[in-house]
Each structure stands twice: as structure tokens, then as C-alpha cells.
Design an enzyme around this catalytic site. Structure first.
Site, short mmCIF file in Angstrom:
data_model
loop_
_atom_site.label_atom_id
_atom_site.label_comp_id
_atom_site.label_asym_id
_atom_site.label_seq_id
_atom_site.Cartn_x
_atom_site.Cartn_y
_atom_site.Cartn_z
N GLU A 259 0.80 -1.22 0.00
CA GLU A 259 0.00 0.00 0.00
C GLU A 259 0.83 1.27 0.00
OE1 GLU A 259 -3.56 0.25 -0.24
OE2 GLU A 259 -2.94 -1.72 -0.97
N ARG B 260 19.21 6.17 -22.76
CA ARG B 260 19.27 6.43 -24.20
C ARG B 260 19.67 7.87 -24.51
NH1 ARG B 260 15.20 7.68 -26.91
NH2 ARG B 260 15.28 5.96 -28.37
#
Ligand code: ADE
Length: 237
Positions: A119, A157
Site C-alpha cells: 500500500e 538512451r
């Protein structure tokens, strides 16, 4: 080359390993642009069951991640390298991730990410460290592992030398430096490869013309049109 070091705290290192050992994230590591270090904070949980979660004070559904194993792991991991890490907490309550945040993070020497499960976290984990809380969007996932991977992939990237052609990450949708030196935020133009005709659909003539000026112009027009149609919010409209 400056190496970006990732320290990722997770209960499911195999989930991360599976993705980081393929494709661009793997190439980034092979090229020496990044290092990935995965740390399972269950290793620092006490007792026979090595419980990392417990029931919430005040009652309610779900379990909450205990502070001790996470504090202990962070305190072990931080001294493993010289640079002090930029600390990222993955949570739907964080600032929403986008390409500008990816660029910001790509300039850090070291990033530590904490992936939650259950949770939520005991609030003292939030209080105990200086976190950059990040959400990857307004939906709830089962844990922070997928967000950590999304963020890591989008960062690596951008690192110099990782993609074959330094221009290609810039030209992607959401890159900033598009054509004509424009600082734009546009979706990408349509791409084509061979054959020139497929099931009655043809490659636009201009792309076959070899006329670089005309091609650049067409691509910019297409990118603008696409952005207007699909994501007018990116144009500030
Ligand atoms: N953990 C669960 N859902 C998340 C989200 N959307 N972004 C970041 N962390 C999360």
C-alpha cells in the site's frame, strides 16, 4: 566518459535484471555509460520471515513497508560510491515524469531509486531522506519496479555514445532539438522503409526525391500536423 551509476532498491531484482540485460539498457552498460546495482532490501529484514511490511497503525486495508530494512539498505548503499546519489522515490504522489525530467536526471553522476510495493511506505522513509518523488503517470501500479525501468530506459538512451547516432534520441517524439534548429516539442513524423509500395500504400514521393531540403520541410510539416491532431497540449494550445 562519465559513468552514471544506478543503485536500485527493490524486492524483485529479477524483474529489473530481465529488462536491464536487454537492448539499449544493456548496450549502455556494455559501452561503459552506466552501471546498474540492484539491492534487495529484504536482505536487511529481521526475523525468520524477514518481513519487510506490516499492518498500518490506525487500521485499514493493505500493508505498509517498514522503515528499518530500507533505512539500513540506504545507509549501506550510499557509501558504495563517491558521488552522493540523487534519491528518487517512485510513487504516484510524485511529480509527473516526462522527457524534461529524463534530461535532468541524465546529467546526474549517480541515481538511487527506491521501488515500493504494497500500500505504501512508512512516512518516516519519506522524512528520513531528501527524495525526488516521481510518478510515471496517473495510474496505480503494483510497485515501483516498472516505473524505475521506464525512467532508467529513458535516461540511458540520452547518454552520449549510447545510441549509434547522437541525433536519433533528439529526433524522437518529445525530444527538444527538432529540425531547422527548432526548439520544439513535437511528435515524430511518419517513417517509411522498403518496399516503395505495400498492399496499395505508397511511400510519399518527396521521401524518394533525394532532395534533403524538401524532405526536412515535409517532415517538419508532418510532425506539426501530427502534434496538432493528437497532442495540441504540447503546442501550448
Ligand atoms: N508506484 C505505483 N504506481 C506508480 C506510478 N504511477 N508512478 C510511480 N510509482 C508508482
Amino acid at each position: 566518459m562519465n559513468k552514471l551509476r544506478f543503485d536500485i532498491l527493490t524486492l524483485f531484482p529479477a524483474m529489473l535484471k530481465a529488462v536491464l540485460s536487454e537492448s539499449i539498457p544493456r548496450i549502455a552498460e556494455e559501452k561503459g555509460a552506466v552501471e546498474y546495482h540492484l539491492h534487495n532490501f529484504r536482505d536487511n529484514a529481521e526475523g525468520v520471515h524477514q518481513a519487510v511490511d506490516d499492518r498500518p497503525y490506525g487500521g485499514g486495508a493493505g500493508m505498509v513497508l517498514k522503515p528499518e530494512p530500507i533505512f539500513k539498505t540506504i545507509r549501506q548503499v550510499v557509501p558504495l560510491a563517491e558521488a552522493s546519489p540523487h534519491m528518487v522515490l517512485l510513487t504516484p504522489q510524485g511529480r509527473v515524469f516526462n522527457q524534461a525530467v529524463a534530461q535532468e536526471l541524465a546529467s546526474k553522476p549517480r541515481i538511487l531509486m527506491l521501488c515500493g510495493r504494497y500500500e505504501g511506505f512508512d512516512e518516516r522513509i519519506r522524512q528520513g531522506f531528501e527524495w525526488d518523488e516521481i510518478s510515471i503517470g496517473d495510474y496505480v501500479l503494483s510497485g515501483g519496479e516498472l516505473p524505475a525501468l521506464v525512467i532508467t530506459d529513458s535516461i540511458v538512451r540520452l547518454l552520449p555514445g549510447v545510441l549509434g547516432d547522437d541525433a536519433s534520441s533528439e529526433e524522437d517524439s518529445f525530444g527538444t532539438g527538432l529540425h531547422d534548429g527548432q526548439a520544439a516539442r513535437l511528435l515524430e513524423y511518419p517513417h517509411y522503409t522498403r518496399p516503395v509500395e505495400f498492399e496499395g500504400m505508397r511511400v510519399p514521393e518527396v521521401l524518394q526525391s533525394g532532395h534533403h531540403g524538401e524532405i526536412a520541410k515535409w517532415r517538419l510539416e508532418q510532425a506539426r500536423k501530427r502534434t496538432e491532431e493528437r497532442r495540441p497540449d504540447l503546442l501550448g494550445g
